[in-house]
Write an enzyme that holds these catalytic residues in place. Structure first.
Site, PDB file in Angstrom:
ATOM      1  N   THR A  80     135.122 -47.783  68.754  1.00  0.00           N
ATOM      2  CA  THR A  80     135.997 -47.970  67.580  1.00  0.00           C
ATOM      3  C   THR A  80     135.295 -48.772  66.479  1.00  0.00           C
ATOM      4  O   THR A  80     135.515 -48.514  65.291  1.00  0.00           O
ATOM      5  CB  THR A  80     137.308 -48.673  67.981  1.00  0.00           C
ATOM      6  OG1 THR A  80     136.982 -49.822  68.774  1.00  0.00           O
ATOM      7  CG2 THR A  80     138.209 -47.765  68.793  1.00  0.00           C
ATOM      8  N   ARG A 127     142.790 -36.438  77.577  1.00  0.00           N
ATOM      9  CA  ARG A 127     143.957 -36.482  78.474  1.00  0.00           C
ATOM     10  C   ARG A 127     145.093 -35.558  78.035  1.00  0.00           C
ATOM     11  O   ARG A 127     146.069 -35.396  78.747  1.00  0.00           O
ATOM     12  CB  ARG A 127     144.451 -37.928  78.616  1.00  0.00           C
ATOM     13  CG  ARG A 127     143.584 -38.744  79.558  1.00  0.00           C
ATOM     14  CD  ARG A 127     143.899 -40.219  79.495  1.00  0.00           C
ATOM     15  NE  ARG A 127     143.424 -40.810  78.253  1.00  0.00           N
ATOM     16  CZ  ARG A 127     143.673 -42.060  77.884  1.00  0.00           C
ATOM     17  NH1 ARG A 127     144.404 -42.839  78.659  1.00  0.00           N
ATOM     18  NH2 ARG A 127     143.203 -42.530  76.746  1.00  0.00           N
ATOM     19  N   ALA A 160     179.953  -1.544  57.818  1.00  0.00           N
ATOM     20  CA  ALA A 160     179.148  -1.739  59.030  1.00  0.00           C
ATOM     21  C   ALA A 160     178.002  -0.741  59.095  1.00  0.00           C
ATOM     22  O   ALA A 160     178.150   0.418  58.717  1.00  0.00           O
ATOM     23  CB  ALA A 160     180.035  -1.580  60.258  1.00  0.00           C
ATOM     24  N   LYS A 170     166.876  -9.871  53.639  1.00  0.00           N
ATOM     25  CA  LYS A 170     165.554 -10.349  53.215  1.00  0.00           C
ATOM     26  C   LYS A 170     165.421 -10.165  51.725  1.00  0.00           C
ATOM     27  O   LYS A 170     165.761  -9.112  51.200  1.00  0.00           O
ATOM     28  CB  LYS A 170     164.479  -9.534  53.942  1.00  0.00           C
ATOM     29  CG  LYS A 170     163.088 -10.030  53.705  1.00  0.00           C
ATOM     30  CD  LYS A 170     162.087  -8.899  53.602  1.00  0.00           C
ATOM     31  CE  LYS A 170     162.155  -8.219  52.249  1.00  0.00           C
ATOM     32  NZ  LYS A 170     161.077  -7.246  52.002  1.00  0.00           N
ATOM     33  N   ALA A 226     138.513 -39.741  65.545  1.00  0.00           N
ATOM     34  CA  ALA A 226     137.348 -38.959  65.963  1.00  0.00           C
ATOM     35  C   ALA A 226     137.342 -38.670  67.457  1.00  0.00           C
ATOM     36  O   ALA A 226     136.559 -37.845  67.923  1.00  0.00           O
ATOM     37  CB  ALA A 226     136.068 -39.684  65.564  1.00  0.00           C
ATOM     38  N   GLY A 228     143.681 -53.535  75.442  1.00  0.00           N
ATOM     39  CA  GLY A 228     142.971 -54.786  75.177  1.00  0.00           C
ATOM     40  C   GLY A 228     143.942 -55.968  75.252  1.00  0.00           C
ATOM     41  O   GLY A 228     145.015 -55.915  74.673  1.00  0.00           O
ATOM     42  N   ASP A 236     146.436 -41.646  66.417  1.00  0.00           N
ATOM     43  CA  ASP A 236     147.318 -41.168  67.480  1.00  0.00           C
ATOM     44  C   ASP A 236     148.480 -42.128  67.745  1.00  0.00           C
ATOM     45  O   ASP A 236     149.095 -42.105  68.803  1.00  0.00           O
ATOM     46  CB  ASP A 236     146.518 -40.916  68.771  1.00  0.00           C
ATOM     47  CG  ASP A 236     145.821 -42.165  69.286  1.00  0.00           C
ATOM     48  OD1 ASP A 236     145.924 -43.228  68.635  1.00  0.00           O
ATOM     49  OD2 ASP A 236     145.176 -42.083  70.348  1.00  0.00           O
ATOM     50  N   ARG A 258     177.093  14.388  53.076  1.00  0.00           N
ATOM     51  CA  ARG A 258     177.498  14.480  54.479  1.00  0.00           C
ATOM     52  C   ARG A 258     177.512  15.946  54.857  1.00  0.00           C
ATOM     53  O   ARG A 258     177.996  16.767  54.073  1.00  0.00           O
ATOM     54  CB  ARG A 258     178.924  13.959  54.551  1.00  0.00           C
ATOM     55  CG  ARG A 258     179.283  13.137  55.732  1.00  0.00           C
ATOM     56  CD  ARG A 258     180.753  12.876  55.678  1.00  0.00           C
ATOM     57  NE  ARG A 258     181.083  11.532  55.259  1.00  0.00           N
ATOM     58  CZ  ARG A 258     182.295  11.163  54.912  1.00  0.00           C
ATOM     59  NH1 ARG A 258     183.291  12.027  54.852  1.00  0.00           N
ATOM     60  NH2 ARG A 258     182.534   9.926  54.576  1.00  0.00           N
TER      61      ARG A 258
HETATM   62  C1  UD1 Z   1     141.768 -49.345  71.855  1.00  0.00           C
HETATM   63  C2  UD1 Z   1     141.415 -50.821  71.724  1.00  0.00           C
HETATM   64  C3  UD1 Z   1     142.333 -51.636  72.644  1.00  0.00           C
HETATM   65  C4  UD1 Z   1     143.754 -51.399  72.292  1.00  0.00           C
HETATM   66  C5  UD1 Z   1     144.055 -49.887  72.363  1.00  0.00           C
HETATM   67  C6  UD1 Z   1     145.432 -49.621  71.822  1.00  0.00           C
HETATM   68  C7  UD1 Z   1     139.047 -50.908  71.236  1.00  0.00           C
HETATM   69  C8  UD1 Z   1     137.692 -51.143  71.792  1.00  0.00           C
HETATM   70  N1  UD1 Z   1     140.046 -50.996  72.105  1.00  0.00           N
HETATM   71  O1  UD1 Z   1     141.449 -48.948  73.166  1.00  0.00           O
HETATM   72  O2  UD1 Z   1     142.052 -53.003  72.498  1.00  0.00           O
HETATM   73  O3  UD1 Z   1     144.617 -52.079  73.157  1.00  0.00           O
HETATM   74  O4  UD1 Z   1     143.146 -49.146  71.551  1.00  0.00           O
HETATM   75  O5  UD1 Z   1     145.751 -48.258  72.008  1.00  0.00           O
HETATM   76  O6  UD1 Z   1     139.199 -50.705  70.050  1.00  0.00           O
HETATM   77  N2  UD1 Z   1     137.885 -43.458  68.021  1.00  0.00           N
HETATM   78  C9  UD1 Z   1     137.012 -42.960  67.070  1.00  0.00           C
HETATM   79  N3  UD1 Z   1     135.665 -43.036  67.320  1.00  0.00           N
HETATM   80  C10 UD1 Z   1     135.162 -43.603  68.431  1.00  0.00           C
HETATM   81  C11 UD1 Z   1     136.061 -44.117  69.395  1.00  0.00           C
HETATM   82  C12 UD1 Z   1     137.423 -44.049  69.162  1.00  0.00           C
HETATM   83  O7  UD1 Z   1     137.437 -42.450  66.045  1.00  0.00           O
HETATM   84  O8  UD1 Z   1     133.938 -43.649  68.566  1.00  0.00           O
HETATM   85  C13 UD1 Z   1     139.328 -43.393  67.749  1.00  0.00           C
HETATM   86  C14 UD1 Z   1     140.080 -42.543  68.751  1.00  0.00           C
HETATM   87  O9  UD1 Z   1     140.177 -41.216  68.276  1.00  0.00           O
HETATM   88  C15 UD1 Z   1     141.426 -43.220  68.802  1.00  0.00           C
HETATM   89  C16 UD1 Z   1     141.139 -44.670  68.495  1.00  0.00           C
HETATM   90  O10 UD1 Z   1     139.870 -44.693  67.880  1.00  0.00           O
HETATM   91  O11 UD1 Z   1     142.308 -42.723  67.785  1.00  0.00           O
HETATM   92  C17 UD1 Z   1     141.153 -45.544  69.742  1.00  0.00           C
HETATM   93  O12 UD1 Z   1     140.165 -45.142  70.621  1.00  0.00           O
HETATM   94  P1  UD1 Z   1     140.399 -45.168  72.200  1.00  0.00           P
HETATM   95  O13 UD1 Z   1     139.156 -44.716  72.852  1.00  0.00           O
HETATM   96  O14 UD1 Z   1     141.663 -44.486  72.533  1.00  0.00           O
HETATM   97  O15 UD1 Z   1     140.552 -46.732  72.456  1.00  0.00           O
HETATM   98  P2  UD1 Z   1     141.336 -47.404  73.646  1.00  0.00           P
HETATM   99  O16 UD1 Z   1     140.473 -47.398  74.835  1.00  0.00           O
HETATM  100  O17 UD1 Z   1     142.681 -46.809  73.746  1.00  0.00           O
HETATM  101 MG    MG Z   2     143.710 -44.984  73.178  1.00  0.00          MG
END
Ligand code: UD1
Ligand code: MG
Length: 455
Positions: free
Chosen positions: A79, A15, A378, A349, A10, A137, A102, A438
């Protein structure tokens, strides 16, 4: 226990610095999200839930091929909040595997190891030792080495930031416990988010086990945040695939200049020169040679096919021992039967070129059936389009089409016919006869070239 998978997708992916949602970026031809889905499908889960939000409709509509349950997260509050959206879809007898949309190259074997290691009522974490843990994390342990918690970079102390063991974002938890823990998450942290990463410490407080499984390599847990990371991971994937194919006997002249954007199957004794791109589903038989700078999309090559430099083939089938190019273009619906030849600057084609037939130079063949042992001279053009409809040309076995001919479809060149060079053929040509149209050749006896200073 039944397996249920949750993929978090989501986030906005700011970036990447473009409007396209992050999970729709492509690695080796597939979107990041499709990569993750395909890899978890191998685990045969009961359900795959994808949490989507940012540009949600675009994500859903671009990926109709995915057999998943889409769960909408209206606001991205973290998350833990994202996973919570799926709770109504879970059953108590399920083990829940949580991944990020991702992180495309996660291996099925690693996921299997994580599921095996996850304790019955506890939490399994996929972790990794990385050189640069910045932004990730950290895994906090006690002196005995037991995990205590995951601390996010922004909440970590200076000492904790020195820890190189990180959480990859991939976690397995039994559904029966997960919903209660998510219910109790708080957002009293630096980012004011509901962190999924607070779940392990809750489990520990309640006396449940938290285990960790290390990732096999850094690339499989690499998350994509920027286009630079995407390009690096793409190169890693292409290089690894090239090496796998080379170890199976394929001669790839330079694995750094080899790109597969889909699925490829290659037979024995195949040589692939530099800079070719293989897209969609490509099957290459034994003893084939692919010259430099070719593009093959959804193509089947049987055995002994030679494709010379700079040729482009799409949705085509090429039978044994055909020779194509250089600079040939086979468009969708082309079928070359055994020993056919298609030379330079020829476009084909929706046509069949029969056994042993040749279209060697500068021709356009569209909506045409060519029989066996036909020679197309040709510069032959099939005029298949009247501005509204497409019409068919049939050239029967053993015909000979003189150079510079236009075949105005619909038209049939009957068996063994010969067409004189430079003809415009608008009616069927009789079998075994010479047909030509021709203007008569004339010479003007008193004609002189204009000269300088002349009238
Ligand atoms: C997260 C972890 C971190 C870990 C890292 C690895 C948490 C709090 N932290 O951090 O410990 O080392 O990933 O890459 O989980 N997303 C949603 N909805 C939300 C927020 C995020 O679907 O409300 C999805 C994002 O699209 C993404 C994934 O969750 O695919 C991770 O979110 P992101 O904000 O990138 O977390 P990080 O800060 O990277
Ligand atoms: Mg991330």
């Amino acid at each position: 226990m039944e397996l249920s998978v949750i993929i978090l997708a989501a986030g906005a992916g700011q970036r990447m610095a473009v409007n396209l949602p992050k999970v729709l970026h492509r690695l080796a031809g597939k979107t990041l999200l499709e990569w993750v889905v395909r890899r978890v499908e191998a685990l045969q889960p009961a359900h795959i839930h994808v949490v989507y939000g940012h540009c949600g409709d675009q994500v859903r509509s671009e990926l109709p091929c995915l057999d998943v349950n889409w769960v909408y997260q209206e606001q991205q509050l973290g998350t833990g909040h994202a996973v919570k959206q799926v709770v109504p879809h879970l059953k108590d007898n399920q083990l829940v595997l949580i991944l990020f949309g991702d992180v495309p190259l996660i291996s099925t074997d690693t996921l299997k190891a994580l599921l095996r290691a996850t304790p019955k009522n506890g939490v399994g974490l996929l972790v990794a030792e990385v050189d640069d843990p910045h932004g990730l994390g950290r895994i906090i342990r006690n002196q005995a080495g037991d995990i205590l918690a995951i601390v996010e970079e922004k909440d970590a102390t200076v000492e904790q930031r020195k820890i190189n063991e990180i959480f990859t974002g991939i976690m397995a938890v039994p559904a029966s416990k997960l919903s209660g823990w998510l219910e109790r998450l708080k957002n009293d942290n630096a980012q004011e988010e509901f962190y999924l990463t607070d779940v392990p410490s809750m489990a520990i407080e309640e006396g449940y086990l938290v285990t960790r499984i290390p990732a096999l390599c850094q690339e499989e847990i690499q998350g994509i945040n920027t286009k630079v990371q995407l390009a690096h991971l793409e190169r890693y994937y292409q290089q690894t695939l090239a090496e796998t194919l080379m170890l199976q006997g394929v001669s790839i002249l330079d694995p750094k200049r080899f790109d597969v954007r889909g699925e490829i199957k290659i037979g024995q004794d195949v040589v692939i020169d530099i800079n070719s791109i293989f897209e969609g589903t490509v099957e290459i038989g034994n003893n084939c040679q692919i010259g430099p700078n070719c593009v093959l999309r959804d193509v089947t090559l049987e055995d002994g096919v030679v494709i010379k430099a700079n040729s482009i083939l799409e949705e085509s089938v090429v039978e044994d021992n055909c020779v194509i190019g250089p600079f040939a273009r086979l468009r969708p619906g082309t079928h070359l039967e055994k020993n056919a030849r298609v030379g330079n600057f020829v476009e084909i084609k929706q046509s069949t070129i029969g056994v042993g037939s040749k279209v060697n130079h500068l021709s356009y063949i569209g909506d045409t059936q060519i029989g066996h042992e036909v020679n197309v001279g040709a510069g032959t053009i099939t005029c298949n389009y009247d501005g509204v409809n497409k019409h068919t040309t049939i050239i029967e076995n053993h015909s000979f089409i003189g150079s510079g001919t236009q075949l105005v479809a619909p038209v049939v060149i009957q068996e063994g016919a010969t067409i004189g060079a430079g003809s415009t053929i608008t009616k069927n040509a009789a079998p075994g006869q010479l047909t030509l149209s021709r203007a008569e050749q004339t010479t003007l006896p008193h004609w002189q070239r204009p000269s300088e200073g002349g009238e």
